[in-house]
Design a protein around this motif. Structure first.
Motif, PDB file in Angstrom:
ATOM      1  N   GLU A   1       0.821  -1.192   0.000  1.00 31.05           N
ATOM      2  CA  GLU A   1       0.000   0.000   0.000  1.00 31.05           C
ATOM      3  C   GLU A   1       0.865   1.256   0.000  1.00 31.05           C
ATOM      4  OE1 GLU A   1      -3.776  -1.512   2.585  1.00 31.05           O
ATOM      5  OE2 GLU A   1      -1.885  -1.311   3.651  1.00 31.05           O
TER       6      GLU A   1
ATOM      7  N   THR B   1       0.126   5.498   6.847  1.00 26.92           N
ATOM      8  CA  THR B   1      -0.687   5.101   5.708  1.00 26.92           C
ATOM      9  C   THR B   1      -0.964   6.322   4.842  1.00 26.92           C
ATOM     10  OG1 THR B   1      -2.817   5.558   6.769  1.00 26.92           O
ATOM     11  CG2 THR B   1      -1.829   3.386   7.167  1.00 26.92           C
TER      12      THR B   1
ATOM     13  N   LYS C   1       1.089   3.385  10.521  1.00 26.91           N
ATOM     14  CA  LYS C   1       1.092   2.048   9.912  1.00 26.91           C
ATOM     15  C   LYS C   1       1.962   1.096  10.708  1.00 26.91           C
ATOM     16  CE  LYS C   1       2.219  -0.382   5.602  1.00 26.91           C
ATOM     17  NZ  LYS C   1       0.986  -1.187   5.601  1.00 26.91           N
TER      18      LYS C   1
ATOM     19  N   ARG D   1      -5.908  -9.967  13.659  1.00 23.74           N
ATOM     20  CA  ARG D   1      -6.857  -9.247  12.807  1.00 23.74           C
ATOM     21  C   ARG D   1      -7.391  -8.050  13.578  1.00 23.74           C
ATOM     22  NH1 ARG D   1     -11.334 -12.935  11.098  1.00 23.74           N
ATOM     23  NH2 ARG D   1      -9.938 -13.546   9.393  1.00 23.74           N
TER      24      ARG D   1
ATOM     25  N   HIS E   1      -7.626  -6.301   7.179  1.00 25.52           N
ATOM     26  CA  HIS E   1      -6.367  -5.785   7.716  1.00 25.52           C
ATOM     27  C   HIS E   1      -5.993  -6.495   9.014  1.00 25.52           C
ATOM     28  CE1 HIS E   1      -4.691  -2.201   5.578  1.00 25.52           C
ATOM     29  NE2 HIS E   1      -5.783  -2.414   4.884  1.00 25.52           N
TER      30      HIS E   1
ATOM     31  N   ASP F   1       0.768  -2.524  10.669  1.00 24.83           N
ATOM     32  CA  ASP F   1      -0.555  -2.787  10.134  1.00 24.83           C
ATOM     33  C   ASP F   1      -0.432  -3.011   8.633  1.00 24.83           C
ATOM     34  OD1 ASP F   1      -3.667  -2.437  10.474  1.00 24.83           O
ATOM     35  OD2 ASP F   1      -3.100  -1.265   8.707  1.00 24.83           O
ATOM     36  N   MET F   2      -1.068  -4.070   8.131  1.00 23.11           N
ATOM     37  CA  MET F   2      -0.993  -4.361   6.703  1.00 23.11           C
ATOM     38  C   MET F   2      -2.208  -5.166   6.285  1.00 23.11           C
ATOM     39  SD  MET F   2       1.958  -7.319   6.629  1.00 23.11           S
ATOM     40  CE  MET F   2       3.183  -6.125   7.151  1.00 23.11           C
ATOM     41  N   THR F   3      -2.285  -5.493   5.000  1.00 22.41           N
ATOM     42  CA  THR F   3      -3.401  -6.320   4.565  1.00 22.41           C
ATOM     43  C   THR F   3      -3.297  -7.680   5.257  1.00 22.41           C
ATOM     44  OG1 THR F   3      -2.220  -7.269   2.664  1.00 22.41           O
ATOM     45  CG2 THR F   3      -3.410  -5.195   2.306  1.00 22.41           C
ATOM     46  N   GLU F   4      -4.448  -8.283   5.486  1.00 23.24           N
ATOM     47  CA  GLU F   4      -4.450  -9.574   6.171  1.00 23.24           C
ATOM     48  C   GLU F   4      -3.665 -10.619   5.382  1.00 23.24           C
ATOM     49  OE1 GLU F   4      -7.800 -12.846   7.418  1.00 23.24           O
ATOM     50  OE2 GLU F   4      -8.189 -10.746   7.932  1.00 23.24           O
TER      51      GLU F   4
END
Length: 251
Positions: free
Chosen positions: A105, A144, A150, A208, A213, A231-234
């Protein structure tokens, strides 16, 4: 006895200036509950940048300086690290576009690089023992595209080993406590998706935090403390703790 300073794939950090989850052995951090701001409470970077444009016209702070100040506030808020004085550090701000092909991202990274690690151009035939280099801690803070925190990684920090080493289950408890106490996830909806030993002294726990995310929280298995979070995409978070498959590289 203090544990050896950790090496965190420093080459990747120096080249990219971002918080990559592949840096699973990020340096130790001291997580304390002080003036903690949840991810959703951090001032949006977009509005900050817009304000910065007006400030610049008035001869005030540049956008980069505002990002640096936000990073300093985050370090103090989440990890009790006071970087009001940056003597002995090079501070840089990098804005990175999204790379969907790598599930990455858009983000802005602020790096506090110790002078000891600012090695400049190095020829290929020069050997440097980065694992045992004597240096001050290194700090990375990313935001982010919307301006929320992030992740934060602390590297090259000396820690004393705890009397009781951390295992997978206690690492999950430490990660959960960190996420809840720092407002990163609600305890009622928090779900641990898994954990894995990602280096000789790091256990990474995936939690989660919202639809699509997740948080990856790194726990120092020798010192018994959280050493980084991101923090990032799951999908990326789960892949970061997926075991290697022969002939396929990283998960």
């Amino acid at each position: 006895m203090k544990k050896k300073k950790n090496m965190k794939n420093t080459a990747g950090l120096l080249c990219m200036g971002v918080l990559a989850l592949s840096l699973s052995a990020c340096g130790s951090v001291n997580a304390q509950e002080i003036q903690t701001q949840p991810l959703s409470a951090v001032a949006p970077v977009q509005s900050t940048v817009e304000a910065a444009g007006k400030n610049t016209e008035a001869g005030q702070s540049e956008p980069e300086e505002l990002f640096i100040n936000l990073a300093k506030e985050a370090l103090l808020s989440y990890f009790d690290v006071d970087m009001a004085d940056t003597a002995g550090y090079s501070v840089s701000v990098q804005h990175m576009e999204a790379m969907p092909e790598f599930d990455a991202e858009a983000q802005t990274a602020v790096t506090f690089l110790p002078d000891e690690l600012n090695l400049g151009e190095i020829s290929a035939d020069v050997g440097i023992d980065m694992e045992n280099i004597q240096t001050k801690p290194m700090y990375d803070v990313t935001f982010t595209e919307e301006g929320k925190i992030k992740g934060i990684h602390l590297s090259y920090v000396d820690w004393k080993s705890s009397e009781k080493p951390v295992n997978a289950e206690s690492a999950k408890d430490l990660a959960k406590d960190f996420a809840v106490s720092h407002g990163l996830a609600e305890e009622s909806s928090l779900k641990i998706l898994g954990s894995a030993t990602t280096s000789s002294d790091t256990i990474s726990v995936v939690i989660r935090r919202s639809e699509g995310h997740a948080l990856v929280i790194g726990v120092d298995s020798l010192a018994g403390r959280v050493r980084f979070f991101e923090d990032m995409t799951e999908k990326s978070a789960v892949n970061s703790i997926t075991p290697l498959e022969e002939g396929k590289g990283l998960g």
